[in-house]
Design a protein around this motif. Structure first.
Motif, PDB file in Angstrom:
ATOM      1  N   GLN A 194       0.800  -1.223   0.000  1.00 55.53           N
ATOM      2  CA  GLN A 194       0.000   0.000   0.000  1.00 55.53           C
ATOM      3  C   GLN A 194       0.832   1.272   0.000  1.00 55.53           C
ATOM      4  OE1 GLN A 194      -0.630  -2.579   2.329  1.00 55.53           O
ATOM      5  NE2 GLN A 194      -2.089  -3.436   0.855  1.00 55.53           N
ATOM      6  N   GLY A 195       2.152   1.163   0.073  1.00 55.11           N
ATOM      7  CA  GLY A 195       2.968   2.373   0.127  1.00 55.11           C
ATOM      8  C   GLY A 195       4.305   2.114   0.793  1.00 55.11           C
ATOM      9  N   THR A 196       4.474   2.663   2.001  1.00 54.16           N
ATOM     10  CA  THR A 196       5.762   2.568   2.684  1.00 54.16           C
ATOM     11  C   THR A 196       5.563   2.420   4.184  1.00 54.16           C
ATOM     12  OG1 THR A 196       6.853   3.949   1.026  1.00 54.16           O
ATOM     13  CG2 THR A 196       7.931   3.801   3.169  1.00 54.16           C
ATOM     14  N   GLN A 197       6.396   1.615   4.803  1.00 56.64           N
ATOM     15  CA  GLN A 197       6.452   1.549   6.255  1.00 56.64           C
ATOM     16  C   GLN A 197       7.735   2.220   6.713  1.00 56.64           C
ATOM     17  OE1 GLN A 197       5.236  -1.986   8.589  1.00 56.64           O
ATOM     18  NE2 GLN A 197       7.355  -2.031   9.314  1.00 56.64           N
ATOM     19  N   VAL A 198       7.607   3.177   7.617  1.00 54.31           N
ATOM     20  CA  VAL A 198       8.753   3.928   8.121  1.00 54.31           C
ATOM     21  C   VAL A 198       8.956   3.588   9.592  1.00 54.31           C
ATOM     22  CG1 VAL A 198       9.802   6.203   8.410  1.00 54.31           C
ATOM     23  CG2 VAL A 198       8.216   5.796   6.516  1.00 54.31           C
ATOM     24  N   THR A 199      10.168   3.214   9.933  1.00 51.12           N
ATOM     25  CA  THR A 199      10.516   2.874  11.311  1.00 51.12           C
ATOM     26  C   THR A 199      11.517   3.889  11.842  1.00 51.12           C
ATOM     27  OG1 THR A 199      10.178   0.518  10.895  1.00 51.12           O
ATOM     28  CG2 THR A 199      11.448   1.121  12.850  1.00 51.12           C
ATOM     29  N   TYR A 200      11.163   4.545  12.929  1.00 46.81           N
ATOM     30  CA  TYR A 200      12.065   5.447  13.640  1.00 46.81           C
ATOM     31  C   TYR A 200      12.537   4.728  14.898  1.00 46.81           C
ATOM     32  CZ  TYR A 200       9.521   8.930  10.839  1.00 46.81           C
ATOM     33  OH  TYR A 200       8.936   9.635   9.817  1.00 46.81           O
ATOM     34  N   ARG A 201      13.843   4.685  15.075  1.00 52.19           N
ATOM     35  CA  ARG A 201      14.383   4.035  16.275  1.00 52.19           C
ATOM     36  C   ARG A 201      15.311   5.017  16.975  1.00 52.19           C
ATOM     37  NH1 ARG A 201      14.769  -1.404  17.738  1.00 52.19           N
ATOM     38  NH2 ARG A 201      14.175  -2.035  15.635  1.00 52.19           N
ATOM     39  N   TYR A 202      15.007   5.303  18.235  1.00 54.19           N
ATOM     40  CA  TYR A 202      15.839   6.206  19.032  1.00 54.19           C
ATOM     41  C   TYR A 202      16.624   5.383  20.036  1.00 54.19           C
ATOM     42  CZ  TYR A 202      17.277   9.765  22.382  1.00 54.19           C
ATOM     43  OH  TYR A 202      18.024  10.578  23.217  1.00 54.19           O
ATOM     44  N   TYR A 203      17.959   5.488  19.942  1.00 60.98           N
ATOM     45  CA  TYR A 203      18.849   4.801  20.873  1.00 60.98           C
ATOM     46  C   TYR A 203      19.306   5.798  21.929  1.00 60.98           C
ATOM     47  CZ  TYR A 203      19.217   1.304  17.134  1.00 60.98           C
ATOM     48  OH  TYR A 203      18.944   0.359  16.173  1.00 60.98           O
ATOM     49  N   SER A 204      18.929   5.570  23.162  1.00 60.58           N
ATOM     50  CA  SER A 204      19.340   6.453  24.245  1.00 60.58           C
ATOM     51  C   SER A 204      20.765   6.125  24.679  1.00 60.58           C
ATOM     52  CB  SER A 204      18.399   6.295  25.438  1.00 60.58           C
ATOM     53  OG  SER A 204      18.851   7.070  26.530  1.00 60.58           O
ATOM     54  N   MET A 205      21.549   7.171  24.914  1.00 60.16           N
ATOM     55  CA  MET A 205      22.929   6.985  25.362  1.00 60.16           C
ATOM     56  C   MET A 205      23.167   7.742  26.655  1.00 60.16           C
ATOM     57  SD  MET A 205      24.965   7.213  21.727  1.00 60.16           S
ATOM     58  CE  MET A 205      24.504   6.123  20.371  1.00 60.16           C
ATOM     59  N   GLU A 206      22.176   7.728  27.521  1.00 58.39           N
ATOM     60  CA  GLU A 206      22.303   8.379  28.818  1.00 58.39           C
ATOM     61  C   GLU A 206      23.492   7.803  29.574  1.00 58.39           C
ATOM     62  OE1 GLU A 206      20.741  10.830  30.112  1.00 58.39           O
ATOM     63  OE2 GLU A 206      18.931  11.082  28.900  1.00 58.39           O
ATOM     64  N   GLY A 207      24.290   8.689  30.145  1.00 57.77           N
ATOM     65  CA  GLY A 207      25.429   8.253  30.931  1.00 57.77           C
ATOM     66  C   GLY A 207      26.708   8.062  30.141  1.00 57.77           C
ATOM     67  N   PHE A 208      26.626   8.241  28.796  1.00 57.80           N
ATOM     68  CA  PHE A 208      27.813   8.090  27.963  1.00 57.80           C
ATOM     69  C   PHE A 208      28.242   9.451  27.428  1.00 57.80           C
ATOM     70  CE2 PHE A 208      25.950   3.903  27.887  1.00 57.80           C
ATOM     71  CZ  PHE A 208      27.052   3.049  27.916  1.00 57.80           C
ATOM     72  N   SER A 209      29.523   9.582  27.155  1.00 60.35           N
ATOM     73  CA  SER A 209      30.039  10.791  26.527  1.00 60.35           C
ATOM     74  C   SER A 209      29.840  10.652  25.024  1.00 60.35           C
ATOM     75  CB  SER A 209      31.520  10.978  26.850  1.00 60.35           C
ATOM     76  OG  SER A 209      32.035  12.093  26.176  1.00 60.35           O
ATOM     77  N   VAL A 210      29.038  11.532  24.435  1.00 61.19           N
ATOM     78  CA  VAL A 210      28.686  11.416  23.025  1.00 61.19           C
ATOM     79  C   VAL A 210      29.063  12.695  22.301  1.00 61.19           C
ATOM     80  CG1 VAL A 210      26.826  11.032  21.370  1.00 61.19           C
ATOM     81  CG2 VAL A 210      26.744   9.917  23.609  1.00 61.19           C
ATOM     82  N   THR A 211      29.770  12.562  21.181  1.00 65.32           N
ATOM     83  CA  THR A 211      30.059  13.723  20.355  1.00 65.32           C
ATOM     84  C   THR A 211      29.136  13.709  19.155  1.00 65.32           C
ATOM     85  OG1 THR A 211      31.765  12.535  19.115  1.00 65.32           O
ATOM     86  CG2 THR A 211      32.472  13.792  21.044  1.00 65.32           C
ATOM     87  N   CYS A 212      28.738  14.865  18.718  1.00 62.41           N
ATOM     88  CA  CYS A 212      27.880  15.000  17.544  1.00 62.41           C
ATOM     89  C   CYS A 212      28.415  16.148  16.696  1.00 62.41           C
ATOM     90  CB  CYS A 212      26.433  15.261  17.958  1.00 62.41           C
ATOM     91  SG  CYS A 212      25.306  15.484  16.547  1.00 62.41           S
ATOM     92  N   PRO A 213      28.912  15.845  15.508  1.00 61.30           N
ATOM     93  CA  PRO A 213      28.995  14.518  14.888  1.00 61.30           C
ATOM     94  C   PRO A 213      30.111  13.674  15.490  1.00 61.30           C
ATOM     95  CG  PRO A 213      30.049  16.136  13.500  1.00 61.30           C
ATOM     96  CD  PRO A 213      29.406  16.909  14.626  1.00 61.30           C
ATOM     97  N   ALA A 214      30.094  12.394  15.146  1.00 60.07           N
ATOM     98  CA  ALA A 214      31.053  11.456  15.724  1.00 60.07           C
ATOM     99  C   ALA A 214      32.461  11.685  15.227  1.00 60.07           C
ATOM    100  CB  ALA A 214      30.619  10.021  15.399  1.00 60.07           C
TER     101      ALA A 214
END
Length: 328
Positions: A155-175
């Motif tokens: 019928q069209g398209t299925q879109v999946t959004y997945r959010y990965y939480s990184m609480e407690g980690f040091s994260v740079t954006c962009p990597a």
């Protein structure tokens, strides 16, 4: 004996298709307590409240785009991960473009900075839109990453959004930023007191300009990958490859890419073809005061062609390689 309804519910879950079925808020009431526990445990969900047919999660770190003909299948909240599934009448390509656009408006960006890693291979839908295959998104100050995945449905398209939480980690954006966080540096790591820098960033700083290779008209890149480092046999290297589906014949696709490379300053040598059918072309370019050498390769995969509507799409696997990857 388990009823046919129970077999169907468990079969859908084990087959990975539970979320792809029409939303049914009455699902849990049709199952026994043991079956509900099994369903939730298999999905990695700790409580019925975390499995939400036709509902969004109670808290979201990003905003969903309003896609044409959109319906909400539901959401699942797992430890460290939130999954949201929608259906739309838009094409997979248009759905991804819209999703990334909305995320960008709210400050989300490619986790692997396109200014540094640069996706070489790009789809071409004839409408000016470009979908980069690295669609993992990050936002400065937000401890997590969003991925967007769109697949065609009848019928069209299925879109999946997945959010990965990184609480407690040091994260740079962009990597690809310099990695100077002492928390993430092992005491015994070589050069632990020196900033770690992306090898490709160094190459670009030295004058390397990677090509931007849009597929021929109507062609699209289904998947891609890349690797790069500073320890190749001849120094730093960058190699990227992709699966391309296009209505053109493989030799026409090769001609298209060589013309695009030539227009961007890369001079191709004489194409060579192996007994297996792989085309390999040596490339040179004057950049940053020195001669750069690279290789473009194309392998036709006729046995993996597909038909969409009345259009036959040929598959070719392509690769752009600067330098040489070490053989470990």
């Amino acid at each position: 004996m388990i009823s046919s309804l129970r077999i169907l519910a468990l079969g859908l879950l084990i087959g990975g298709a539970a979320l792809a079925q029409p939303a049914n808020p009455d699902l849990f009431s049709r199952l026994t307590e043991t079956e509900r526990a099994l369903l939730l445990a298999t999905a990695g969900v700790g409580s019925p409240d975390a499995f939400r047919p036709a509902q969004l999660p109670p808290a979201m770190s990003f905003r969903l785009p309003n896609l044409p003909g959109q319906t909400l299948v539901g959401s699942v909240v797992q430890p460290g991960t939130t999954l949201i599934v929608v259906r739309t009448t838009a094409t997979p390509e248009a759905a991804q473009v819209a999703a990334i656009k909305v995320l960008a408006q709210e400050g989300w960006r490619n986790q692997h900075d396109s200014a540094a890693t640069q996706n070489v291979f790009q789809s071409n839908f004839g409408d000016g839109s470009v979908i980069r295959n690295s669609i993992s998104q990050c936002k400065p100050g937000v401890p997590g990453v969003v991925t967007v995945h769109a697949i065609p449905t009848p019928q069209g398209t299925q879109v999946t959004y997945r959010y990965y939480s990184m609480e407690g980690f040091s994260v740079t954006c962009p990597a690809n930023l310099e990695w100077t966080d002492p928390v993430q540096r092992n005491f015994y790591a070589p050069g632990r007191n020196l900033p770690s820098r992306d090898p490709l960033t160094e190459l670009r700083a030295g004058g390397l300009v990677l090509p931007s290779l849009s597929a021929p008209s109507g062609g699209r890149v289904n998947s891609s990958g890349s690797s790069y480092g500073s320890e190749g046999p001849n120094g730093p290297y960058y190699i990227t490859y992709a699966i391309v589906r296009a209505p053109q014949a493989p030799d026409a696709v090769l001609t298209h890419y060589l013309g695009t490379l030539r227009a961007q300053g890369w001079t191709p040598g004489t194409p060579k073809r192996s007994p297996e059918g792989e085309w390999t072309v040596s490339l040179t370019a004057q950049q940053g005061g020195e001669e750069r050498r690279a290789t473009f390769s194309l392998m036709p995969r006729p046995e993996l062609g597909t038909t969409e509507g009345d259009i036959r799409l040929n598959r070719v696997d392509v690769q752009f390689a600067y330098g040489q990857k070490p053989n470990y």
